[in-house]
Scaffold this motif. Structure first.
Motif: not given
Length: 214
Positions: A152-160
């Motif tokens: 979850l963190e990887l997908l959200i912060h990759s977008d960031d």
């Protein structure tokens, strides 16, 4: 044999590492990023942390704690919805910005080495109980559940990070996005109620202003 979640996590970690290594990230390292009060380098460091921390966590099994599934884990953590200047969020930013001072080349070297280690070792790690250091003392999850929280963190912060430098968000397997959206939807229901989320996803004319999970 690698579990489905471990494969999805590794795919997302590789995609994140590729984004971190993009020249546009290095060129904008000290510029403001897409998240409040964080530089591009700080966001890159926080993104990388989601897999850099994994070898140490999975190598230290714990016992005698309450093992939570992914939904119960997110129901018990306290930082969801906190103000950007809360103690928790300030600590996250300060830690990321401090490490980002070492520069993009150093971070790329760390991510490359860690991904090599994870690809070799993660498939054979038993699905024992683990916990991160900042979690409440009594709480643990299985290894695969822990990796789902990191996914979850990887997908959200990759977008960031991609948004910070004008790049496309890295592609990941559909199952990775589905896993994350499932978790986010359950969090959003707890925060806003089932009717608000139902309307937000199905009826633009009755949709609430926001049904954000985090």
């Amino acid at each position: 044999m690698t579990s489905t979640m471990r494969s999805l996590f590794l795919d997302a970690a590789r995609a994140a590492a590729g984004l971190i290594a993009d020249p546009k990230v290095a060129a904008a390292w000290d510029e403001p990023g897409a998240l409040p009060k964080m530089t591009v380098g700080g966001i890159a460091e926080h993104l990388a942390f989601q897999f850099l921390a994994v070898p140490g966590v999975v190598a230290e099994p714990v016992e005698g704690r309450q093992e939570l599934d992914v939904h119960d884990y997110y129901a018990q953590i306290s930082w969801i919805g906190e103000d950007v200047d809360s103690e928790f969020n300030t600590g996250i930013r300060d830690n990321a910005e401090r490490h980002s001072a070492e520069g993009p080349t150093e971070l790329v070297a760390r991510t490359t080495a860690t991904l090599t280690e994870l690809a070799a070792d993660l498939p054979s790690v038993p699905d024992h109980q683990v916990r991160m250091g900042h979690w409440p003392e009594a709480i643990s999850t299985s290894v695969d559940t822990f990796l789902r929280t990191r996914l979850l963190e990887l997908l959200i912060h990759s977008d960031d990070l991609a948004a910070s430098v004008g790049l496309d968000t890295p592609a990941v397997p559909a199952a990775a996005t589905e896993s994350v959206v499932d978790v986010l939807t359950r969090i959003a229901i707890r925060r806003h109620g089932p009717v608000a989320v139902l309307r937000g996803l199905s009826r633009v004319e009755r949709a609430p202003e926001a049904v954000n999970a985090l």
